[in-house]
Motif scaffolding. Structure first.
Motif, PDB file in Angstrom:
ATOM      1  N   PRO A  70      40.821  44.961  41.143  1.00  0.00           N
ATOM      2  CA  PRO A  70      41.589  43.826  40.621  1.00  0.00           C
ATOM      3  C   PRO A  70      40.663  42.748  40.073  1.00  0.00           C
ATOM      4  O   PRO A  70      39.627  42.439  40.662  1.00  0.00           O
ATOM      5  N   LEU A  71      41.028  42.196  38.929  1.00  0.00           N
ATOM      6  CA  LEU A  71      40.320  41.038  38.369  1.00  0.00           C
ATOM      7  C   LEU A  71      41.095  39.764  38.668  1.00  0.00           C
ATOM      8  O   LEU A  71      40.532  38.749  39.034  1.00  0.00           O
ATOM      9  N   ILE A  72      42.417  39.827  38.495  1.00  0.00           N
ATOM     10  CA  ILE A  72      43.310  38.710  38.795  1.00  0.00           C
ATOM     11  C   ILE A  72      44.498  39.293  39.545  1.00  0.00           C
ATOM     12  O   ILE A  72      45.168  40.199  39.049  1.00  0.00           O
ATOM     13  N   GLU A  73      44.766  38.794  40.759  1.00  0.00           N
ATOM     14  CA  GLU A  73      45.873  39.322  41.564  1.00  0.00           C
ATOM     15  C   GLU A  73      47.229  38.959  40.959  1.00  0.00           C
ATOM     16  O   GLU A  73      48.118  39.786  40.860  1.00  0.00           O
ATOM     17  N   ALA A  74      47.402  37.695  40.574  1.00  0.00           N
ATOM     18  CA  ALA A  74      48.640  37.246  39.950  1.00  0.00           C
ATOM     19  C   ALA A  74      48.329  35.998  39.126  1.00  0.00           C
ATOM     20  O   ALA A  74      47.413  35.250  39.447  1.00  0.00           O
ATOM     21  N   MET A  75      49.085  35.790  38.042  1.00  0.00           N
ATOM     22  CA  MET A  75      48.850  34.642  37.168  1.00  0.00           C
ATOM     23  C   MET A  75      50.070  33.723  37.212  1.00  0.00           C
ATOM     24  O   MET A  75      51.197  34.167  36.984  1.00  0.00           O
ATOM     25  N   LEU A  76      49.831  32.453  37.500  1.00  0.00           N
ATOM     26  CA  LEU A  76      50.889  31.451  37.478  1.00  0.00           C
ATOM     27  C   LEU A  76      50.869  30.794  36.102  1.00  0.00           C
ATOM     28  O   LEU A  76      49.888  30.186  35.697  1.00  0.00           O
ATOM     29  N   THR A  77      51.944  30.969  35.332  1.00  0.00           N
ATOM     30  CA  THR A  77      52.039  30.437  33.980  1.00  0.00           C
ATOM     31  C   THR A  77      53.279  29.549  33.879  1.00  0.00           C
ATOM     32  O   THR A  77      54.122  29.560  34.774  1.00  0.00           O
ATOM     33  N   GLY A  80      56.360  31.402  34.551  1.00  0.00           N
ATOM     34  CA  GLY A  80      56.556  31.940  35.888  1.00  0.00           C
ATOM     35  C   GLY A  80      55.336  32.735  36.332  1.00  0.00           C
ATOM     36  O   GLY A  80      54.290  32.727  35.685  1.00  0.00           O
ATOM     37  N   VAL A  81      55.484  33.450  37.416  1.00  0.00           N
ATOM     38  CA  VAL A  81      54.392  34.266  37.951  1.00  0.00           C
ATOM     39  C   VAL A  81      54.374  35.599  37.210  1.00  0.00           C
ATOM     40  O   VAL A  81      55.392  36.296  37.138  1.00  0.00           O
ATOM     41  N   MET A  82      53.225  35.903  36.657  1.00  0.00           N
ATOM     42  CA  MET A  82      53.063  37.169  35.942  1.00  0.00           C
ATOM     43  C   MET A  82      52.151  38.073  36.752  1.00  0.00           C
ATOM     44  O   MET A  82      51.391  37.610  37.603  1.00  0.00           O
ATOM     45  N   GLY A  83      52.228  39.354  36.490  1.00  0.00           N
ATOM     46  CA  GLY A  83      51.430  40.336  37.215  1.00  0.00           C
ATOM     47  C   GLY A  83      49.940  40.155  36.996  1.00  0.00           C
ATOM     48  O   GLY A  83      49.495  39.388  36.153  1.00  0.00           O
ATOM     49  N   GLY A  84      49.187  40.874  37.767  1.00  0.00           N
ATOM     50  CA  GLY A  84      47.740  40.756  37.739  1.00  0.00           C
ATOM     51  C   GLY A  84      47.087  41.538  36.615  1.00  0.00           C
ATOM     52  O   GLY A  84      47.745  42.147  35.772  1.00  0.00           O
ATOM     53  N   LEU A  85      45.777  41.513  36.640  1.00  0.00           N
ATOM     54  CA  LEU A  85      44.942  42.205  35.659  1.00  0.00           C
ATOM     55  C   LEU A  85      43.947  43.041  36.444  1.00  0.00           C
ATOM     56  O   LEU A  85      43.274  42.530  37.348  1.00  0.00           O
ATOM     57  N   ARG A  86      43.866  44.321  36.129  1.00  0.00           N
ATOM     58  CA  ARG A  86      42.988  45.237  36.846  1.00  0.00           C
ATOM     59  C   ARG A  86      41.917  45.781  35.910  1.00  0.00           C
ATOM     60  O   ARG A  86      42.198  46.089  34.748  1.00  0.00           O
ATOM     61  N   GLY A  87      40.701  45.909  36.406  1.00  0.00           N
ATOM     62  CA  GLY A  87      39.597  46.478  35.643  1.00  0.00           C
ATOM     63  C   GLY A  87      39.344  47.919  36.049  1.00  0.00           C
ATOM     64  O   GLY A  87      39.679  48.341  37.156  1.00  0.00           O
ATOM     65  N   GLY A 152      37.783  49.524  31.114  1.00  0.00           N
ATOM     66  CA  GLY A 152      39.153  49.296  30.681  1.00  0.00           C
ATOM     67  C   GLY A 152      39.807  48.166  31.447  1.00  0.00           C
ATOM     68  O   GLY A 152      39.323  47.741  32.500  1.00  0.00           O
ATOM     69  N   LEU A 153      40.894  47.684  30.881  1.00  0.00           N
ATOM     70  CA  LEU A 153      41.740  46.672  31.522  1.00  0.00           C
ATOM     71  C   LEU A 153      43.152  47.228  31.586  1.00  0.00           C
ATOM     72  O   LEU A 153      43.601  47.909  30.659  1.00  0.00           O
ATOM     73  N   GLN A 154      43.851  46.911  32.683  1.00  0.00           N
ATOM     74  CA  GLN A 154      45.235  47.342  32.818  1.00  0.00           C
ATOM     75  C   GLN A 154      46.088  46.158  33.238  1.00  0.00           C
ATOM     76  O   GLN A 154      45.702  45.369  34.084  1.00  0.00           O
ATOM     77  N   ARG A 155      47.246  46.062  32.599  1.00  0.00           N
ATOM     78  CA  ARG A 155      48.177  44.980  32.891  1.00  0.00           C
ATOM     79  C   ARG A 155      49.584  45.524  32.765  1.00  0.00           C
ATOM     80  O   ARG A 155      49.871  46.319  31.874  1.00  0.00           O
ATOM     81  N   PHE A 156      50.479  45.122  33.665  1.00  0.00           N
ATOM     82  CA  PHE A 156      51.870  45.551  33.574  1.00  0.00           C
ATOM     83  C   PHE A 156      52.612  44.638  32.607  1.00  0.00           C
ATOM     84  O   PHE A 156      52.466  43.421  32.657  1.00  0.00           O
ATOM     85  N   GLY A 157      53.396  45.228  31.724  1.00  0.00           N
ATOM     86  CA  GLY A 157      54.223  44.491  30.779  1.00  0.00           C
ATOM     87  C   GLY A 157      55.550  45.208  30.622  1.00  0.00           C
ATOM     88  O   GLY A 157      55.576  46.409  30.371  1.00  0.00           O
ATOM     89  N   LEU A 158      56.626  44.513  30.807  1.00  0.00           N
ATOM     90  CA  LEU A 158      57.981  45.080  30.726  1.00  0.00           C
ATOM     91  C   LEU A 158      58.152  46.250  31.694  1.00  0.00           C
ATOM     92  O   LEU A 158      58.865  47.208  31.411  1.00  0.00           O
ATOM     93  N   GLY A 159      57.444  46.179  32.817  1.00  0.00           N
ATOM     94  CA  GLY A 159      57.570  47.210  33.839  1.00  0.00           C
ATOM     95  C   GLY A 159      56.692  48.430  33.663  1.00  0.00           C
ATOM     96  O   GLY A 159      56.761  49.358  34.463  1.00  0.00           O
TER      97      GLY A 159
END
Length: 189
Positions: A70-77, A80-87, A152-159
């Motif tokens: 994990p790079l970022i567990e969760a992002m507060l924007t 609202g709260v958005m999912g994290g960012l994984r390396g 690589g980077l991975q992020r969840f978007g629209l599930g």
């Protein structure tokens, strides 16, 4: 029976820290008989950096090793709260061939190869003359197999998990000069 097929696969996951994963996968395929089946793979999480389903054969294998963290567990924007960012750091290797062809995934013996190094155009006739040179290739290298490594980077978007990968293609003797970028949507192995 007109064909027989064997398709073994193995996976192993190791958790080196509380929230990272070291993942390994190996998959093989062999089909024989009067009308053997084909196996397609490549691209996405199977052999990153290569085109999707660009490897085809009646005998094939690929293996993956990757470290996910994990790079970022969760992002507060403001939304609202958005999912994290994984390396991800990865290495992939694979090969495919047909039953009638010789199939040498790798070699370490020295061999002399002749290769095209230039093409010269005759100014008078406009004809092209190929220029060949010989070289000795030595050391461990992939022959019919191909490999790639990268980040690589991975992020969840629209599930769905969205992957952004930068990879270098290699045969363990020569590596591609630039980074290849790929975007794909799908789950990890």
């Amino acid at each position: 029976l007109t064909n027989q097929t064997g398709e073994p696969e193995g996976r192993y996951y190791l958790r080196p820290a509380s929230n990272g994963v070291l993942a390994f996968r190996g998959r093989g395929f062999k089909s024989w008989g009067d009308f053997p089946d084909f196996f397609f793979f490549g691209g996405n999480s199977e052999l990153r950096g290569y085109d999707y389903l660009s490897f085809v054969g009646q005998k094939a294998f690929f293996a993956d090793a990757e470290l996910r963290f994990p790079l970022i567990e969760a992002m507060l924007t403001p939304l609202g709260v958005m999912g994290g960012l994984r390396g991800t750091i990865f290495f992939n290797v694979g090969a495919a061939g047909f039953n009638a062809d010789t199939f040498t995934p790798w070699s370490s013996k020295a061999e002399t190869v002749t290769q095209l190094v230039d093409v010269v155009q005759d100014p008078a006739t406009g004809g092209l003359t190929p220029i060949f040179a010989t070289a000795t290739v030595d050391g461990f290298r992939l022959v019919d197999a191909r490999a790639s490594y990268g980040i690589g980077l991975q992020r969840f978007g629209l599930g769905f998990p969205m992957h952004f990968d930068w990879s270098k293609l290699t045969d363990l003797n020569v590596t591609s000069p630039g980074w290849k970028f790929d975007f794909w949507i799908g789950y990890d192995f």
